[in-house]
Design a protein around this motif. Sequence first.
Motif, PDB file in Angstrom:
ATOM      1  N   ALA A  84    -107.846  28.040 -77.803  1.00 17.39           N
ATOM      2  CA  ALA A  84    -108.124  26.647 -77.431  1.00 17.39           C
ATOM      3  C   ALA A  84    -108.137  25.804 -78.700  1.00 17.39           C
ATOM      4  O   ALA A  84    -108.889  26.092 -79.639  1.00 17.39           O
ATOM      5  N   LEU A  85    -107.301  24.785 -78.720  1.00 23.61           N
ATOM      6  CA  LEU A  85    -107.249  23.861 -79.849  1.00 23.61           C
ATOM      7  C   LEU A  85    -107.877  22.533 -79.447  1.00 23.61           C
ATOM      8  O   LEU A  85    -107.592  22.009 -78.375  1.00 23.61           O
ATOM      9  N   TYR A  86    -108.730  22.011 -80.321  1.00 25.07           N
ATOM     10  CA  TYR A  86    -109.255  20.654 -80.122  1.00 25.07           C
ATOM     11  C   TYR A  86    -108.793  19.824 -81.310  1.00 25.07           C
ATOM     12  O   TYR A  86    -109.171  20.089 -82.450  1.00 25.07           O
ATOM     13  N   LYS A  87    -107.926  18.855 -81.024  1.00 21.80           N
ATOM     14  CA  LYS A  87    -107.288  18.066 -82.084  1.00 21.80           C
ATOM     15  C   LYS A  87    -106.620  18.996 -83.088  1.00 21.80           C
ATOM     16  O   LYS A  87    -106.756  18.840 -84.310  1.00 21.80           O
ATOM     17  N   ASP A  88    -105.950  20.010 -82.543  1.00 20.09           N
ATOM     18  CA  ASP A  88    -105.162  20.989 -83.302  1.00 20.09           C
ATOM     19  C   ASP A  88    -105.999  21.960 -84.129  1.00 20.09           C
ATOM     20  O   ASP A  88    -105.455  22.742 -84.911  1.00 20.09           O
ATOM     21  N   GLU A  89    -107.306  21.945 -83.958  1.00 19.75           N
ATOM     22  CA  GLU A  89    -108.171  22.909 -84.649  1.00 19.75           C
ATOM     23  C   GLU A  89    -108.601  23.988 -83.659  1.00 19.75           C
ATOM     24  O   GLU A  89    -109.061  23.676 -82.554  1.00 19.75           O
ATOM     25  N   PRO A  90    -108.464  25.281 -84.018  1.00 17.05           N
ATOM     26  CA  PRO A  90    -108.889  26.350 -83.102  1.00 17.05           C
ATOM     27  C   PRO A  90    -110.412  26.372 -82.934  1.00 17.05           C
ATOM     28  O   PRO A  90    -111.141  26.548 -83.916  1.00 17.05           O
ATOM     29  N   VAL A  91    -110.865  26.153 -81.710  1.00 22.87           N
ATOM     30  CA  VAL A  91    -112.309  26.098 -81.453  1.00 22.87           C
ATOM     31  C   VAL A  91    -112.742  27.075 -80.357  1.00 22.87           C
ATOM     32  O   VAL A  91    -113.941  27.211 -80.087  1.00 22.87           O
ATOM     33  N   GLY A  92    -111.786  27.739 -79.712  1.00 24.61           N
ATOM     34  CA  GLY A  92    -112.129  28.679 -78.646  1.00 24.61           C
ATOM     35  C   GLY A  92    -111.065  29.751 -78.509  1.00 24.61           C
ATOM     36  O   GLY A  92    -109.883  29.505 -78.783  1.00 24.61           O
ATOM     37  N   VAL A  93    -111.475  30.945 -78.108  1.00 23.41           N
ATOM     38  CA  VAL A  93    -110.539  32.063 -77.933  1.00 23.41           C
ATOM     39  C   VAL A  93    -110.945  32.876 -76.709  1.00 23.41           C
ATOM     40  O   VAL A  93    -112.107  32.849 -76.282  1.00 23.41           O
ATOM     41  N   ILE A 127    -107.573  18.660 -75.872  1.00 20.84           N
ATOM     42  CA  ILE A 127    -107.685  20.118 -75.820  1.00 20.84           C
ATOM     43  C   ILE A 127    -106.360  20.720 -75.352  1.00 20.84           C
ATOM     44  O   ILE A 127    -105.791  20.286 -74.354  1.00 20.84           O
ATOM     45  N   LYS A 128    -105.904  21.722 -76.065  1.00 26.46           N
ATOM     46  CA  LYS A 128    -104.703  22.452 -75.677  1.00 26.46           C
ATOM     47  C   LYS A 128    -105.034  23.940 -75.625  1.00 26.46           C
ATOM     48  O   LYS A 128    -105.733  24.449 -76.510  1.00 26.46           O
ATOM     49  N   ILE A 129    -104.533  24.617 -74.617  1.00 27.60           N
ATOM     50  CA  ILE A 129    -104.681  26.068 -74.526  1.00 27.60           C
ATOM     51  C   ILE A 129    -103.307  26.671 -74.805  1.00 27.60           C
ATOM     52  O   ILE A 129    -102.343  26.397 -74.073  1.00 27.60           O
ATOM     53  N   ILE A 130    -103.207  27.452 -75.872  1.00 27.28           N
ATOM     54  CA  ILE A 130    -101.915  28.012 -76.269  1.00 27.28           C
ATOM     55  C   ILE A 130    -102.009  29.529 -76.409  1.00 27.28           C
ATOM     56  O   ILE A 130    -103.103  30.090 -76.505  1.00 27.28           O
ATOM     57  N   SER A 131    -100.858  30.181 -76.436  1.00 34.32           N
ATOM     58  CA  SER A 131    -100.813  31.625 -76.642  1.00 34.32           C
ATOM     59  C   SER A 131    -101.066  31.947 -78.116  1.00 34.32           C
ATOM     60  O   SER A 131    -100.810  31.142 -79.010  1.00 34.32           O
ATOM     61  N   TYR A 132    -101.548  33.149 -78.339  1.00 39.25           N
ATOM     62  CA  TYR A 132    -101.890  33.625 -79.678  1.00 39.25           C
ATOM     63  C   TYR A 132    -100.667  33.647 -80.593  1.00 39.25           C
ATOM     64  O   TYR A 132     -99.561  33.993 -80.187  1.00 39.25           O
ATOM     65  N   GLU A 133    -100.890  33.266 -81.854  1.00 44.08           N
ATOM     66  CA  GLU A 133     -99.915  33.418 -82.917  1.00 44.08           C
ATOM     67  C   GLU A 133    -100.618  34.085 -84.092  1.00 44.08           C
ATOM     68  O   GLU A 133    -101.850  33.960 -84.240  1.00 44.08           O
ATOM     69  N   PRO A 134     -99.889  34.832 -84.924  1.00 49.30           N
ATOM     70  CA  PRO A 134    -100.520  35.532 -86.054  1.00 49.30           C
ATOM     71  C   PRO A 134    -101.393  34.645 -86.934  1.00 49.30           C
ATOM     72  O   PRO A 134    -102.394  35.115 -87.493  1.00 49.30           O
ATOM     73  N   LYS A 135    -101.072  33.343 -87.033  1.00 54.72           N
ATOM     74  CA  LYS A 135    -101.867  32.456 -87.896  1.00 54.72           C
ATOM     75  C   LYS A 135    -103.279  32.223 -87.353  1.00 54.72           C
ATOM     76  O   LYS A 135    -104.140  31.695 -88.064  1.00 54.72           O
ATOM     77  N   TYR A 136    -103.505  32.632 -86.089  1.00 58.62           N
ATOM     78  CA  TYR A 136    -104.837  32.452 -85.503  1.00 58.62           C
ATOM     79  C   TYR A 136    -105.656  33.742 -85.542  1.00 58.62           C
ATOM     80  O   TYR A 136    -106.707  33.821 -84.901  1.00 58.62           O
ATOM     81  N   ARG A 137    -105.182  34.758 -86.302  1.00 57.96           N
ATOM     82  CA  ARG A 137    -105.924  36.024 -86.370  1.00 57.96           C
ATOM     83  C   ARG A 137    -107.330  35.809 -86.939  1.00 57.96           C
ATOM     84  O   ARG A 137    -108.312  36.306 -86.389  1.00 57.96           O
ATOM     85  N   ILE A 138    -107.428  35.045 -88.018  1.00 54.42           N
ATOM     86  CA  ILE A 138    -108.744  34.829 -88.652  1.00 54.42           C
ATOM     87  C   ILE A 138    -109.670  34.009 -87.747  1.00 54.42           C
ATOM     88  O   ILE A 138    -110.832  34.385 -87.548  1.00 54.42           O
ATOM     89  N   PRO A 139    -109.222  32.870 -87.160  1.00 58.85           N
ATOM     90  CA  PRO A 139    -110.104  32.149 -86.234  1.00 58.85           C
ATOM     91  C   PRO A 139    -110.540  33.008 -85.041  1.00 58.85           C
ATOM     92  O   PRO A 139    -111.693  32.911 -84.601  1.00 58.85           O
ATOM     93  N   PHE A 140    -109.634  33.850 -84.526  1.00 57.62           N
ATOM     94  CA  PHE A 140    -109.980  34.736 -83.412  1.00 57.62           C
ATOM     95  C   PHE A 140    -111.145  35.647 -83.798  1.00 57.62           C
ATOM     96  O   PHE A 140    -112.104  35.824 -83.038  1.00 57.62           O
ATOM     97  N   LEU A 173    -111.166  43.019 -83.005  1.00 55.92           N
ATOM     98  CA  LEU A 173    -111.084  41.832 -83.858  1.00 55.92           C
ATOM     99  C   LEU A 173    -110.324  42.071 -85.158  1.00 55.92           C
ATOM    100  O   LEU A 173    -109.718  41.147 -85.703  1.00 55.92           O
ATOM    101  N   ASP A 174    -110.341  43.299 -85.662  1.00 58.36           N
ATOM    102  CA  ASP A 174    -109.620  43.593 -86.904  1.00 58.36           C
ATOM    103  C   ASP A 174    -108.121  43.771 -86.662  1.00 58.36           C
ATOM    104  O   ASP A 174    -107.312  43.496 -87.555  1.00 58.36           O
ATOM    105  N   ASN A 175    -107.770  44.220 -85.478  1.00 64.05           N
ATOM    106  CA  ASN A 175    -106.362  44.478 -85.170  1.00 64.05           C
ATOM    107  C   ASN A 175    -106.004  43.953 -83.774  1.00 64.05           C
ATOM    108  O   ASN A 175    -105.690  44.731 -82.872  1.00 64.05           O
ATOM    109  N   PRO A 176    -106.056  42.632 -83.568  1.00 65.23           N
ATOM    110  CA  PRO A 176    -105.819  42.099 -82.218  1.00 65.23           C
ATOM    111  C   PRO A 176    -104.409  42.370 -81.695  1.00 65.23           C
ATOM    112  O   PRO A 176    -104.232  42.622 -80.504  1.00 65.23           O
ATOM    113  N   GLU A 177    -103.417  42.328 -82.575  1.00 68.37           N
ATOM    114  CA  GLU A 177    -102.051  42.594 -82.118  1.00 68.37           C
ATOM    115  C   GLU A 177    -101.923  44.020 -81.591  1.00 68.37           C
ATOM    116  O   GLU A 177    -101.417  44.265 -80.487  1.00 68.37           O
ATOM    117  N   GLU A 178    -102.392  44.960 -82.406  1.00 73.60           N
ATOM    118  CA  GLU A 178    -102.261  46.377 -82.038  1.00 73.60           C
ATOM    119  C   GLU A 178    -103.171  46.737 -80.861  1.00 73.60           C
ATOM    120  O   GLU A 178    -102.745  47.418 -79.926  1.00 73.60           O
TER     121      GLU A 178
END
Length: 308
Positions: A208-217, A156-169, A191-196
């Motif tokens: 939260a990534l589990y084996k590099d797959e986003p499973v938690g936010v 498990i890794k906890i990382i900061s948000y990146e634009p590629k995680y908008r859909i999983p979020f 949820l539609d505009n998390p950056e803004e």
Amino acid sequence: MAIGTRLRMLSEQMAKDADKIYELYHVDLKPKWFPVFYVVSENGEKSITEIAIEIGHSHPSVSKTVREMVKEKILLEKKDKNDARKNNVALGPKGKQMANQIRDQYIDVRKAVEETLDQSTYNMWHAIEEFELLLDQKSMFQRVKEEKKHREAANIKIISYEPKYRIPFKELNEEWITNFFTMEEADHRALDNPEEYILDRGGEILIALYKDEPVGVCALIKMDHPNYDFELAKMAVSPKAKGKGIGFLLGEAILKKAKSLGAQNIYLESNTVLKPAINLYYKLGFKKVIGIPTPYQRCNIQMEFKLH
């Protein structure tokens, strides 16, 4: 399974020897009857409930044993002197004769057991007592569950948000919200505009990534409130990642992030139908508060966490 099998094999071996020992002393008593026989022969009349408590067996089990022994005339049942509704168990004529006959067997068995324990490097009684105490404090299931969680935590890794995680979020939040409630206007805005809506206003989102797959936010939303700096919001964990402690890891990480941003007080909203989530918030250190306006119809509990 190995521990259980070894104990079962030892129990079977002892039971076979017990049968031979009773036969050696001409005592017509089945080993499984002995705990009941001993209690009644040493303490006199007892109710089935009292016997069950003393020997640590279930009431139905003791009741069945008593019926078998009454049939063999070892025991007899009689009305309680003080309560006619209650039956007590006492030794019958055959049982009294057996109680005298078995005394020599007690002496020899006790000495044989003591000699065996003296010859042992580890005292079996003490080892079993210690093992039982440890399992009473924490079951083997719980211990294995914790080890599983520790092992999986390495993936498990906890990382900061990146634009590629908008859909999983968005998808992870929509999944849990629609499972219990309905999406509301405030949900769509975040949820539609998390950056803004979150990041550009000074908030944070963790993934939260589990084996590099986003499973938690989880998100920190900047608040315009005199008592609170951020709202802990939009925490969601995929059902397929359940039981890995991801929610707690996310909660710890988001609070640590809030502290690094100089926050003093964190606020959150939830619903008491979400019992695991409420328990998680209490475990993280949140406490219940009241009286704060909320845009969510589903909110029926509000909580805060003081970082200072």
